[in-house]
Scaffold this motif. Structure first.
Motif, PDB file in Angstrom:
ATOM      1  N   UNK A 193      16.291  28.957  51.731  1.00 27.48           N
ATOM      2  CA  UNK A 193      15.839  30.221  51.676  1.00 27.48           C
ATOM      3  C   UNK A 193      14.866  30.153  53.216  1.00 27.48           C
ATOM      4  N   UNK A 194      15.041  31.516  53.982  1.00 26.95           N
ATOM      5  CA  UNK A 194      14.137  31.275  55.354  1.00 26.95           C
ATOM      6  C   UNK A 194      12.477  31.302  55.112  1.00 26.95           C
ATOM      7  N   UNK A 195      11.728  30.963  55.983  1.00 30.77           N
ATOM      8  CA  UNK A 195      10.388  30.635  55.739  1.00 30.77           C
ATOM      9  C   UNK A 195       9.758  31.972  55.295  1.00 30.77           C
ATOM     10  N   UNK A 196      10.258  33.026  55.810  1.00 29.38           N
ATOM     11  CA  UNK A 196       9.649  34.544  55.674  1.00 29.38           C
ATOM     12  C   UNK A 196       9.975  34.923  53.854  1.00 29.38           C
ATOM     13  N   UNK A 197      10.942  34.562  53.592  1.00 29.80           N
ATOM     14  CA  UNK A 197      11.352  34.695  51.923  1.00 29.80           C
ATOM     15  C   UNK A 197      10.561  33.736  51.008  1.00 29.80           C
ATOM     16  N   UNK A 198      10.169  32.704  51.835  1.00 36.90           N
ATOM     17  CA  UNK A 198       9.315  31.721  50.738  1.00 36.90           C
ATOM     18  C   UNK A 198       7.912  32.180  50.297  1.00 36.90           C
ATOM     19  N   UNK A 199       7.684  33.078  50.925  1.00 43.65           N
ATOM     20  CA  UNK A 199       6.373  33.584  50.590  1.00 43.65           C
ATOM     21  C   UNK A 199       6.673  35.088  49.711  1.00 43.65           C
ATOM     22  N   UNK A 200       6.290  34.726  48.638  1.00 44.61           N
ATOM     23  CA  UNK A 200       6.496  36.115  47.572  1.00 44.61           C
ATOM     24  C   UNK A 200       6.295  37.437  47.948  1.00 44.61           C
ATOM     25  N   UNK A 201       5.173  37.585  48.484  1.00 48.50           N
ATOM     26  CA  UNK A 201       4.665  39.067  49.071  1.00 48.50           C
ATOM     27  C   UNK A 201       5.656  39.540  50.170  1.00 48.50           C
ATOM     28  N   UNK A 202       6.321  38.799  51.010  1.00 55.17           N
ATOM     29  CA  UNK A 202       7.108  39.240  51.865  1.00 55.17           C
ATOM     30  C   UNK A 202       8.568  39.669  51.556  1.00 55.17           C
ATOM     31  N   UNK A 203       8.831  38.633  50.387  1.00 51.02           N
ATOM     32  CA  UNK A 203      10.080  39.032  49.506  1.00 51.02           C
ATOM     33  C   UNK A 203       9.904  40.478  48.659  1.00 51.02           C
ATOM     34  N   UNK A 204       8.804  40.727  48.353  1.00 52.14           N
ATOM     35  CA  UNK A 204       8.532  41.871  47.417  1.00 52.14           C
ATOM     36  C   UNK A 204       8.519  43.120  48.294  1.00 52.14           C
ATOM     37  N   UNK A 205       7.972  42.927  49.489  1.00 62.09           N
ATOM     38  CA  UNK A 205       7.823  44.193  50.622  1.00 62.09           C
ATOM     39  C   UNK A 205       9.005  44.419  50.799  1.00 62.09           C
TER      40      UNK A 205
ATOM     41  N   UNK B 138       8.368  27.610  46.998  1.00 65.01           N
ATOM     42  CA  UNK B 138       7.809  29.077  46.987  1.00 65.01           C
ATOM     43  C   UNK B 138       6.231  29.256  46.696  1.00 65.01           C
ATOM     44  N   UNK B 139       5.734  30.143  47.540  1.00 67.94           N
ATOM     45  CA  UNK B 139       4.123  30.389  47.603  1.00 67.94           C
ATOM     46  C   UNK B 139       4.035  31.749  46.974  1.00 67.94           C
ATOM     47  N   UNK B 140       3.491  31.846  45.816  1.00 65.93           N
ATOM     48  CA  UNK B 140       3.360  33.280  44.966  1.00 65.93           C
ATOM     49  C   UNK B 140       2.225  34.156  45.883  1.00 65.93           C
ATOM     50  N   UNK B 141       1.402  33.729  46.356  1.00 66.85           N
ATOM     51  CA  UNK B 141       0.487  34.493  47.186  1.00 66.85           C
ATOM     52  C   UNK B 141      -0.552  35.375  46.360  1.00 66.85           C
ATOM     53  N   UNK B 142      -1.008  36.437  46.869  1.00 66.74           N
ATOM     54  CA  UNK B 142      -2.036  37.519  46.296  1.00 66.74           C
ATOM     55  C   UNK B 142      -1.381  38.323  45.372  1.00 66.74           C
ATOM     56  N   UNK B 143      -0.128  38.741  45.548  1.00 63.60           N
ATOM     57  CA  UNK B 143       0.401  39.674  44.711  1.00 63.60           C
ATOM     58  C   UNK B 143       0.492  39.222  43.104  1.00 63.60           C
TER      59      UNK B 143
ATOM     60  N   UNK C 218      27.360  32.763  55.654  1.00 63.34           N
ATOM     61  CA  UNK C 218      26.135  32.556  55.839  1.00 63.34           C
ATOM     62  C   UNK C 218      25.479  31.761  54.585  1.00 63.34           C
ATOM     63  N   UNK C 219      24.700  30.692  54.844  1.00 63.39           N
ATOM     64  CA  UNK C 219      24.155  30.078  53.813  1.00 63.39           C
ATOM     65  C   UNK C 219      22.574  30.083  53.489  1.00 63.39           C
ATOM     66  N   UNK C 220      22.043  31.050  54.302  1.00 59.87           N
ATOM     67  CA  UNK C 220      20.454  31.128  54.133  1.00 59.87           C
ATOM     68  C   UNK C 220      19.956  32.586  53.716  1.00 59.87           C
ATOM     69  N   UNK C 221      19.105  32.621  52.823  1.00 65.80           N
ATOM     70  CA  UNK C 221      18.711  33.875  52.137  1.00 65.80           C
ATOM     71  C   UNK C 221      17.751  34.277  53.291  1.00 65.80           C
ATOM     72  N   UNK C 222      17.803  35.421  53.787  1.00 59.27           N
ATOM     73  CA  UNK C 222      16.763  35.798  55.022  1.00 59.27           C
ATOM     74  C   UNK C 222      16.718  37.520  54.824  1.00 59.27           C
ATOM     75  N   UNK C 223      15.676  38.105  55.603  1.00 61.71           N
ATOM     76  CA  UNK C 223      15.607  39.361  55.592  1.00 61.71           C
ATOM     77  C   UNK C 223      16.771  40.184  56.384  1.00 61.71           C
ATOM     78  N   UNK C 224      17.182  39.254  57.349  1.00 58.87           N
ATOM     79  CA  UNK C 224      18.514  39.864  58.120  1.00 58.87           C
ATOM     80  C   UNK C 224      19.684  39.826  57.379  1.00 58.87           C
ATOM     81  N   UNK C 225      19.834  38.838  56.763  1.00 57.32           N
ATOM     82  CA  UNK C 225      21.343  38.550  56.024  1.00 57.32           C
ATOM     83  C   UNK C 225      21.456  38.944  54.732  1.00 57.32           C
ATOM     84  N   UNK C 226      20.377  39.399  53.838  1.00 57.63           N
ATOM     85  CA  UNK C 226      20.662  39.697  52.564  1.00 57.63           C
ATOM     86  C   UNK C 226      20.709  41.237  52.419  1.00 57.63           C
TER      87      UNK C 226
END
Length: 271
Positions: A126-138, A82-87, A167-175
């Motif tokens: 977890x999908x690549x998009x969700x590994x980046x915290x700012x994406x998940x937060x948004x 997991x990447x926290x990022x700037x947020x 489904x076995x992957x957490x992603x924006x499309x499936x959650x």
């Protein structure tokens, strides 16, 4: 007086330039082995550093650099992925709810200790998009149900397999976010029921298969049958009716996609 003022100005500028020359470009090693370079020096309490591995820049002070306390927020530092990022992730030392959910999701998928306790998550990711915290937060802040609580004051839960069964992957499309009552509807409890199919159990005394269902936390018996398939079919009908009942109860507070998925849900013998 004017000459003296100019002299003082020159002295101040000279001091700043001196310290810039002392510190600009200097590289320091942090406690975790990362390296930073000072790329801007305004004063000792206001500098900018760049992490050499990722290019992440951070405004900080010289003391923290010397102490080696800085963390690269573009580095996969949460459960190794997991990447926290700037947020920011907390306020007054209390984690934001988005971060709490995000860290819990990563914990289930990538923490061996958690997976040993909850083996149903062994092959989840977890999908690549969700590994980046700012994406998940948004994403969270744009979801129906996020931030809502059920009748018992419990926050709606993050679900990964209602919209896409199995489904076995957490992603924006499936959650999605759903109340606990919905989140636990599809739990099969294979370890507890033994070798029989979902909703059934073999009664050794009667030499028949019992059919039962749990509704609103209460277990109800649906009868005894000669075959496991008969017992399952009775359970299947009752369960699908119950799922629709719960869906209608929460219809006004859940994502329409969740409602549609529940209303068309098919209980299978392999569940």
């Amino acid at each position: 007086m004017s000459n003296k003022g100019e002299e003082m100005k020159d002295f101040a500028v000279g001091s700043l330039e001196y310290w810039k020359n002392q510190w600009l470009g200097k590289v320091f090693e942090m406690e975790d082995g990362d390296f930073v370079k000072i790329v801007e020096y305004r004063k000792s309490r206001s500098i900018t550093v760049e992490f050499l591995k990722t290019g992440f820049t951070l405004n900080t002070n010289l003391d923290r650099v010397k102490e080696g306390k800085l963390k690269d927020r573009l580095k996969p530092s949460v459960h190794g992925v997991g990447i926290i990022g700037e947020h920011p992730i907390s306020t007054n030392q209390k984690h934001h709810k988005e971060y709490h959910i995000w860290e819990g999701m990563l914990d289930r998928c990538y923490n061996p200790v958690t997976q040993k306790k909850q083996p149903s998550y062994l092959d989840c990711k977890v999908s690549g998009q969700f590994l980046y915290y700012p994406n998940f937060k948004e994403w969270c802040n744009n979801q129906i149900g996020f931030g809502l609580k059920d009748d018992n004051g419990k926050a709606f839960a993050l679900d990964k397999d209602i919209l896409v069964k199995g489904n076995r992957e957490y992603s924006p499309e499936t959650c999605c976010f759903v109340p606990t009552e919905i989140n636990t509807l599809m739990v099969g409890c294979k370890r507890k029921r033994g070798s029989t199919t979902v909703g059934t159990a073999y009664d050794k005394k009667l030499k028949k298969f019992r059919s039962s269902i749990v509704k609103y936390g209460v277990k109800s018996h649906l009868g005894c049958y000669n075959t496991e398939l008969e017992a399952f079919q009775v359970y299947k009908i009752a369960k699908e009716v119950y799922i629709k009942e719960v869906a209608n109860k929460w219809k006004d507070q859940i994502d329409p996609r969740v409602y549609d998925a529940l209303m068309t849900y098919q209980v299978e013998i392999t569940d």
